[in-house]
Design a protein around this motif. Structure first.
Motif, PDB file in Angstrom:
ATOM      1  N   SER A   1       0.832  -1.204   0.000  1.00  6.92           N
ATOM      2  CA  SER A   1       0.000   0.000   0.000  1.00  6.92           C
ATOM      3  C   SER A   1       0.865   1.252   0.000  1.00  6.92           C
ATOM      4  CB  SER A   1      -0.925   0.018   1.226  1.00  6.92           C
ATOM      5  OG  SER A   1      -1.845  -1.038   1.178  1.00  6.92           O
ATOM      6  N   PHE A   2       1.906   1.240   0.839  1.00  4.42           N
ATOM      7  CA  PHE A   2       2.767   2.414   0.915  1.00  4.42           C
ATOM      8  C   PHE A   2       3.554   2.598  -0.377  1.00  4.42           C
ATOM      9  CE2 PHE A   2       6.722   4.617   2.422  1.00  4.42           C
ATOM     10  CZ  PHE A   2       6.098   5.828   2.691  1.00  4.42           C
ATOM     11  N   GLY A   3       3.991   1.470  -0.978  1.00  7.78           N
ATOM     12  CA  GLY A   3       4.687   1.568  -2.265  1.00  7.78           C
ATOM     13  C   GLY A   3       3.813   2.203  -3.333  1.00  7.78           C
ATOM     14  N   LEU A   4       2.532   1.838  -3.356  1.00  6.25           N
ATOM     15  CA  LEU A   4       1.611   2.419  -4.321  1.00  6.25           C
ATOM     16  C   LEU A   4       1.374   3.899  -4.027  1.00  6.25           C
ATOM     17  CD1 LEU A   4      -0.189   1.880  -6.741  1.00  6.25           C
ATOM     18  CD2 LEU A   4      -1.994   1.107  -5.181  1.00  6.25           C
ATOM     19  N   LEU A   5       1.228   4.230  -2.746  1.00  7.75           N
ATOM     20  CA  LEU A   5       1.066   5.638  -2.361  1.00  7.75           C
ATOM     21  C   LEU A   5       2.279   6.467  -2.772  1.00  7.75           C
ATOM     22  CD1 LEU A   5      -0.505   5.358   1.223  1.00  7.75           C
ATOM     23  CD2 LEU A   5      -1.586   6.344  -0.806  1.00  7.75           C
ATOM     24  N   VAL A   6       3.464   5.912  -2.582  1.00  4.50           N
ATOM     25  CA  VAL A   6       4.703   6.609  -2.938  1.00  4.50           C
ATOM     26  C   VAL A   6       4.719   6.944  -4.424  1.00  4.50           C
ATOM     27  CG1 VAL A   6       7.160   6.165  -3.334  1.00  4.50           C
ATOM     28  CG2 VAL A   6       6.197   5.843  -1.070  1.00  4.50           C
ATOM     29  N   LEU A   7       4.356   5.961  -5.269  1.00  5.04           N
ATOM     30  CA  LEU A   7       4.367   6.191  -6.715  1.00  5.04           C
ATOM     31  C   LEU A   7       3.340   7.248  -7.117  1.00  5.04           C
ATOM     32  CD1 LEU A   7       4.758   2.527  -8.048  1.00  5.04           C
ATOM     33  CD2 LEU A   7       6.518   4.298  -7.867  1.00  5.04           C
ATOM     34  N   LEU A   8       2.157   7.182  -6.531  1.00  2.70           N
ATOM     35  CA  LEU A   8       1.121   8.170  -6.850  1.00  2.70           C
ATOM     36  C   LEU A   8       1.519   9.561  -6.381  1.00  2.70           C
ATOM     37  CD1 LEU A   8      -2.029   6.035  -5.974  1.00  2.70           C
ATOM     38  CD2 LEU A   8      -1.357   6.818  -8.251  1.00  2.70           C
ATOM     39  N   TYR A   9       2.099   9.645  -5.194  1.00  3.11           N
ATOM     40  CA  TYR A   9       2.551  10.932  -4.672  1.00  3.11           C
ATOM     41  C   TYR A   9       3.664  11.502  -5.550  1.00  3.11           C
ATOM     42  CZ  TYR A   9       4.384  14.367  -1.308  1.00  3.11           C
ATOM     43  OH  TYR A   9       4.809  15.518  -0.700  1.00  3.11           O
ATOM     44  N   PHE A  10       4.597  10.646  -5.929  1.00  2.00           N
ATOM     45  CA  PHE A  10       5.774  11.079  -6.690  1.00  2.00           C
ATOM     46  C   PHE A  10       5.376  11.584  -8.077  1.00  2.00           C
ATOM     47  CE2 PHE A  10       9.657  10.836  -9.073  1.00  2.00           C
ATOM     48  CZ  PHE A  10      10.689  10.987  -8.150  1.00  2.00           C
ATOM     49  N   TYR A  11       4.627  10.764  -8.824  1.00  2.60           N
ATOM     50  CA  TYR A  11       4.377  11.097 -10.229  1.00  2.60           C
ATOM     51  C   TYR A  11       3.221  12.070 -10.425  1.00  2.60           C
ATOM     52  CZ  TYR A  11       7.974   7.797 -11.399  1.00  2.60           C
ATOM     53  OH  TYR A  11       9.187   7.174 -11.492  1.00  2.60           O
ATOM     54  N   SER A  12       2.490  12.363  -9.373  1.00  2.00           N
ATOM     55  CA  SER A  12       1.501  13.443  -9.476  1.00  2.00           C
ATOM     56  C   SER A  12       2.193  14.802  -9.552  1.00  2.00           C
ATOM     57  CB  SER A  12       0.540  13.416  -8.279  1.00  2.00           C
ATOM     58  OG  SER A  12       1.229  13.650  -7.063  1.00  2.00           O
ATOM     59  N   HIS A  13       3.507  14.821  -9.368  1.00  2.00           N
ATOM     60  CA  HIS A  13       4.245  16.092  -9.416  1.00  2.00           C
ATOM     61  C   HIS A  13       4.278  16.691 -10.819  1.00  2.00           C
ATOM     62  CE1 HIS A  13       6.675  19.136  -7.557  1.00  2.00           C
ATOM     63  NE2 HIS A  13       7.624  19.005  -8.464  1.00  2.00           N
ATOM     64  N   TYR A  14       3.907  15.907 -11.829  1.00  2.60           N
ATOM     65  CA  TYR A  14       3.789  16.483 -13.168  1.00  2.60           C
ATOM     66  C   TYR A  14       2.797  17.642 -13.193  1.00  2.60           C
ATOM     67  CZ  TYR A  14       6.499  12.775 -15.472  1.00  2.60           C
ATOM     68  OH  TYR A  14       7.507  11.944 -15.884  1.00  2.60           O
ATOM     69  N   PHE A  15       1.873  17.663 -12.225  1.00  2.00           N
ATOM     70  CA  PHE A  15       0.846  18.705 -12.183  1.00  2.00           C
ATOM     71  C   PHE A  15       1.248  19.888 -11.304  1.00  2.00           C
ATOM     72  CE2 PHE A  15      -1.367  14.750 -13.155  1.00  2.00           C
ATOM     73  CZ  PHE A  15      -2.098  15.113 -14.265  1.00  2.00           C
ATOM     74  N   PHE A  16       2.480  19.898 -10.819  1.00  2.27           N
ATOM     75  CA  PHE A  16       2.906  20.953  -9.904  1.00  2.27           C
ATOM     76  C   PHE A  16       4.131  21.676 -10.450  1.00  2.27           C
ATOM     77  CE2 PHE A  16       0.495  18.149  -7.166  1.00  2.27           C
ATOM     78  CZ  PHE A  16      -0.182  19.020  -6.322  1.00  2.27           C
ATOM     79  N   ALA A  17       4.174  22.973 -10.240  1.00  4.00           N
ATOM     80  CA  ALA A  17       5.345  23.773 -10.593  1.00  4.00           C
ATOM     81  C   ALA A  17       6.075  24.256  -9.344  1.00  4.00           C
ATOM     82  CB  ALA A  17       4.930  24.968 -11.442  1.00  4.00           C
ATOM     83  N   SER A  18       5.793  23.612  -8.211  1.00  9.24           N
ATOM     84  CA  SER A  18       6.404  24.020  -6.950  1.00  9.24           C
ATOM     85  C   SER A  18       6.378  22.850  -5.979  1.00  9.24           C
ATOM     86  CB  SER A  18       5.653  25.209  -6.356  1.00  9.24           C
ATOM     87  OG  SER A  18       5.955  25.379  -4.992  1.00  9.24           O
ATOM     88  N   GLY A  19       7.518  22.576  -5.371  1.00 13.39           N
ATOM     89  CA  GLY A  19       7.556  21.539  -4.346  1.00 13.39           C
ATOM     90  C   GLY A  19       6.725  21.916  -3.139  1.00 13.39           C
TER      91      GLY A  19
END
Length: 565
Positions: free
Chosen positions: A457-475
């Motif tokens: 579950s955490f591995g899946l959350l990590v991937l979703l959290y990480f690659y959703s950054h395509y929608f962000f221009a700021s950390g």
């Protein structure tokens, strides 16, 4: 390390340049030559890299002018051809407007998503803004027009459709980060113009220049050493390392627009960028948004992440990444010039010929030291990074080291300011309109309903959290929008809370390497124009996989050893 210089061979680039010069009006030559240093070029041939010479020479202004003129003509013609535009009849100018096919792809993306039925829980404004944002991203990738023009059109569409008000659309032009990046380009101008960049570049070559890889590692670990002291990755990248890296590239004969980018510049720019996100993840004070992660951790799970706790957990996977990433890029995206045994000795000879530092070099060096000092101690003195940079630029303008006319001529700086501010504004309002909150809640429900062990579950959350950054221009925006929700669901699914918080905090830096807008150092290094956008994104995705494997693999073992989980 090579650069175009005079040669006795009839086919030399210098003679070609001289022939080209003959066809240019004398007034144009004078206008460009007047901006150049009076210091003569000192060509020096090396065993592997070719010719070492100072970046600024008496012919430098003309060279840039001639190259830019040739590059513009080629680019315009190739863009029109790629867009399927009809060939211009003889004697007519080639098509200089947008590339039609990429423009249509961008518009089609927005229109299709605009009319797709909205998911439950998403507001009309949020969905429309998402359509405009994704259309803008497609335009930025395919580049029917320069990036700033594409971003400005995206803002225009958001205002025209009443999705954003004018003040909301242009709100990010008051954000300090885009301005800090633009100021970094002005610093780079002074760094190069005064010759200080040459001097430092030759010092680096004299110490590490026997191989490109050694040169790269020296820059990587220099940046990592400064990371805990300078809490702005934009300031480190733009104010210190971009000017140095550009000087090194040009001193090595690797220039933008003349086919020599791959000699050294492409690999070095991409390496310095990808490792900047790694060094930012290694220390609590290495990135401005890291304290936000620590604060949200305290608010969510009532546990404190201290400076030492962060550094101890990150040091092992961080060092492994700093060693692996430059070598990996060296293999898959190699510089064409890899070694020059004679370069250190010849660089030392070049330094002797340059003589003592000029007055302008001393002013530039003193201004840089003052600015870096304010970046380091700004928290104590209550001076933020962009204010320190403005003070530094003011000194350069008052002393004439850099002129305002030269700042206005830095087209890349203004272009970067435009597109980066536009993306920050759109991404920020996606969050304010509730789209990011809806996305986080949807992910939480989906992962929680799968019935997996906490590890999966955490591995899946990590991937979703990480690659959703395509929608962000700021950390910081990403952390503020999603960190708490993902940490809460990870804890609820059985993941050790402190471990989950640490991992999400580290990834909040590493995910910045995905795009050319995801973290403050991205537009700085991308704006140097050594790496095409498609390769920037492609290698960004590849390095993201490598970093995730290192940080969850090697890091996981280390964290188990120190009792983090």
């Amino acid at each position: 390390m090579a650069s175009l210089a005079l040669s006795t061979t009839p086919s030399s680039p210098a003679l070609t340049s001289l022939r080209s010069r003959a066809s240019i009006p004398k007034s144009a030559i004078l206008r460009h030559d007047n901006r150049c240093s009076s210091r003569p070029a000192l060509p020096l041939r090396t065993a592997g890299f070719g010719i070492i010479r100072p970046l600024v020479s008496s012919d430098d202004g003309f060279s840039r002018f001639a190259k830019s003129a040739r590059g513009f003509t080629v680019k315009a013609s190739s863009t029109a051809a790629a867009a399927g535009a009809p060939a211009a009849p003889a004697g007519q100018k080639p098509w200089q407007g947008a590339a039609i096919k990429p423009l249509l792809a961008s518009i089609a993306t927005g229109i299709i998503l605009w009319f797709v039925p909205m998911p439950s829980g998403v507001s009309r404004n949020a969905w429309q803004l998402l359509a405009i944002f994704l259309a803008t991203i497609v335009g930025i990738i395919t580049q029917p027009l320069p990036l700033g023009a594409v971003a400005l059109m995206g803002l225009g569409a958001s205002v025209l459709t009443k999705t954003l008000t004018f003040s909301a659309a242009f709100s990010a032009f008051g954000d300090p980060i885009p301005w800090l990046i633009a100021l970094a380009f002005f610093f780079a101008r002074g760094f190069i113009k005064t010759g200080l960049g040459n001097r430092i570049a030759y010092q680096f070559v004299s110490l590490f220049g026997s191989s490109s890889l050694g040169l790269g590692y020296s820059l990587v670990f220099s940046e990592a050493l400064l990371a805990p002291a300078i809490p702005s990755v934009s300031a480190r990248a733009g104010g210190i390392f971009l000017p140095l890296v550009k000087s090194l590239c040009v001193a090595c004969g690797s220039n933008v627009g003349d086919g020599t980018e791959h000699k050294l510049g492409s690999w070095l720019m991409l390496t310095c960028f990808q490792t900047s996100v790694i060094s930012s993840s290694m220390f609590l004070t290495a990135m401005a948004a890291n304290p936000l992660s620590a604060t949200l951790t305290l608010n969510t799970i009532k546990q404190t992440i201290g400076w030492t706790d962060w550094a101890k957990a990150a040091i092992v996977p961080g060092l492994v990444s700093l060693l692996v990433v430059p070598m990996l890029l060296y293999v898959i995206y190699p510089p064409t010039v890899k070694s020059s045994p004679d370069a250190p000795k010849l660089a030392r000879e070049q330094l002797e010929k340059m003589g003592p530092m000029t007055t302008n070099e001393i002013i530039m060096a003193g201004t840089l030291l003052l600015t870096v000092g304010l970046w380091i101690f700004g928290g104590i003195l209550n001076v933020d990074a962009v204010t320190a940079a403005i003070l530094g630029l003011s000194i350069l303008l008052v002393t004439g080291v850099v002129t305002w006319k030269e700042c206005l001529a830095e087209g890349v700086a203004w272009d970067t300011l435009t597109w980066f501010a536009a993306l920050i504004a759109m991404a920020g309002y996606l969050n304010k309109y509730g789209l990011i909150s809806w996305f986080s809640q949807t992910v939480v429900k989906f992962v929680g309903g799968l019935g997996l062990s906490w590890q999966y579950s955490f591995g899946l959350l990590v991937l979703l959290y990480f690659y959703s950054h395509y929608f962000f221009a700021s950390g910081a925006a990403h952390i503020g929008a999603m960190f708490t929700a993902f940490l809460s669901v990870a804890s609820a699914l059985g993941t050790p809370s402190y471990f989950a918080a640490m991992v999400l905090a580290f990834l909040s830096n590493l995910m910045g390497g995905l795009t050319h807008y995801g973290i403050g150092s991205a537009p700085v290094f991308y704006g140097a124009n050594y790496v095409p956008l498609a390769k920037w994104w492609g290698y960004g995705f590849l390095i993201s996989i490598v970093n995730i494997i290192i940080w969850l693999g090697v890091g996981g073992v280390w964290w188990k050893f120190i009792g983090l989980w």
